[in-house]
Design an enzyme around this catalytic site. Structure first.
Site, PDB file in Angstrom:
ATOM      1  N   ASP A  34      49.738  28.571  10.073  1.00 40.97           N
ATOM      2  CA  ASP A  34      50.943  28.128   9.374  1.00 40.97           C
ATOM      3  C   ASP A  34      51.313  26.765   9.952  1.00 40.97           C
ATOM      4  O   ASP A  34      51.713  26.664  11.116  1.00 40.97           O
ATOM      5  CB  ASP A  34      52.086  29.122   9.582  1.00 40.97           C
ATOM      6  CG  ASP A  34      51.772  30.483   8.974  1.00 40.97           C
ATOM      7  OD1 ASP A  34      50.987  30.536   8.009  1.00 40.97           O
ATOM      8  OD2 ASP A  34      52.313  31.502   9.463  1.00 40.97           O
ATOM      9  N   ASP A  91      52.475  39.348   0.061  1.00 42.39           N
ATOM     10  CA  ASP A  91      53.322  39.307   1.257  1.00 42.39           C
ATOM     11  C   ASP A  91      54.152  40.583   1.263  1.00 42.39           C
ATOM     12  O   ASP A  91      54.921  40.830   0.325  1.00 42.39           O
ATOM     13  CB  ASP A  91      54.246  38.085   1.232  1.00 42.39           C
ATOM     14  CG  ASP A  91      53.484  36.778   1.376  1.00 42.39           C
ATOM     15  OD1 ASP A  91      52.517  36.756   2.156  1.00 42.39           O
ATOM     16  OD2 ASP A  91      53.856  35.792   0.731  1.00 42.39           O
TER      17      ASP A  91
END
Length: 256
Positions: free
Chosen positions: A130, A11
């Site tokens: 998500d 990330d």
């Protein structure tokens, strides 16, 4: 027997690898190029790079960093974050990525999946989802913009639609479990795999080796993605693969 994959996730924020809990509280986890090289040497099967603030900051993914990472690895490489068009997908693939991960952009324009799949092949298109469990506890909602914006979309229905439109793979992140190290949302994984025929990557919640095994054995995940347990050496990839093999899961073992 299908070989299951272990995928570290980078990330990226401001050019550095970060990790938080439930998509917030980010802390620095190191240089992404060094981590990518390390994971290649340690036997990771693939690598995922997510520029987690690109969409919210309304900018493109960090192409130079993608190029730098691609030069140091020899495993499949997926890149996501702020990618909004076929032209940007082409730019990322030319920079060295093997696949692109699309999330917010395909919620706005679902036909981007089909256009991209037609242009580059379905194997290059990953639909990132998500998902957050709704108050009823039995369904999940899709969020976009780094998990900051609800869409009202049912996650299972949406994943099924992305497959129909041409996605070759699903990167499914449980927002409720992300960074908690409490285990993957096995109910979500099972529900997704009951609806889909394309591979599903389990993301969000890895804390132990057993969690990763359960994602495959109970959730039927095709791949297990994790971040902090690998970044901070809480679990070694070689140890994880050895345990998975012991549990009867087919994995790729490298001999250093």
């Amino acid at each position: 027997m299908l070989t299951r994959r272990i995928i570290p996730c980078l990330d990226i924020k401001n050019g550095r690898t970060v990790k938080g809990v439930n998509f917030v509280g980010l802390r620095d986890a190191g240089d992404p190029v060094e981590l990518a090289q390390r994971y290649t040497e340690e036997g990771a099967d693939e690598l995922v790079f997510l520029d987690i603030t690109a969409t919210k900051e309304k900018r493109k993914t960090l192409v130079k960093l993608v190029k730098d990472i691609a030069l140091h690895i020899n495993i499949p490489f997926t890149v996501g974050g702020g990618i909004k068009s076929v032209e940007e997908i082409e730019e990322i693939l030319k920079a060295g990525a093997d696949k692109v991960s699309l999330n917010s952009a395909i919620v706005r324009d679902s036909n981007l999946i089909t256009r991209a799949s037609d242009e580059f092949g379905f194997q290059a298109i990953v639909a990132a989802v998500d998902a957050k469990r709704r108050a009823n506890r039995h369904s999940w909602e899709v969020f976009v913009k780094g998990g900051s914006e609800p869409t009202g979309l049912d996650a299972l229905d949406w994943m099924e639609k992305t497959e129909q439109l041409g996605a070759g793979e699903i990167l499914l992140t449980s927002m409720d479990r992300d960074g908690t190290k409490s285990g993957f949302d096995l109910e979500l994984l099972k529900a997704a795999n009951n609806r889909l025929s394309i591979p599903v990557i389990a993301s969000g919640g890895a804390g132990t080796i057993q969690h990763c095994c359960d994602a495959v054995l109970i959730g039927n995940a095709d791949a297990v993605l994790a971040a902090s347990i690998f970044h901070f050496r809480e679990i070694e990839i070689s140890d994880l693969k050895a345990k998975m093999a012991e549990e009867g899961i087919s994995v790729r073992i490298i001999n250093n």
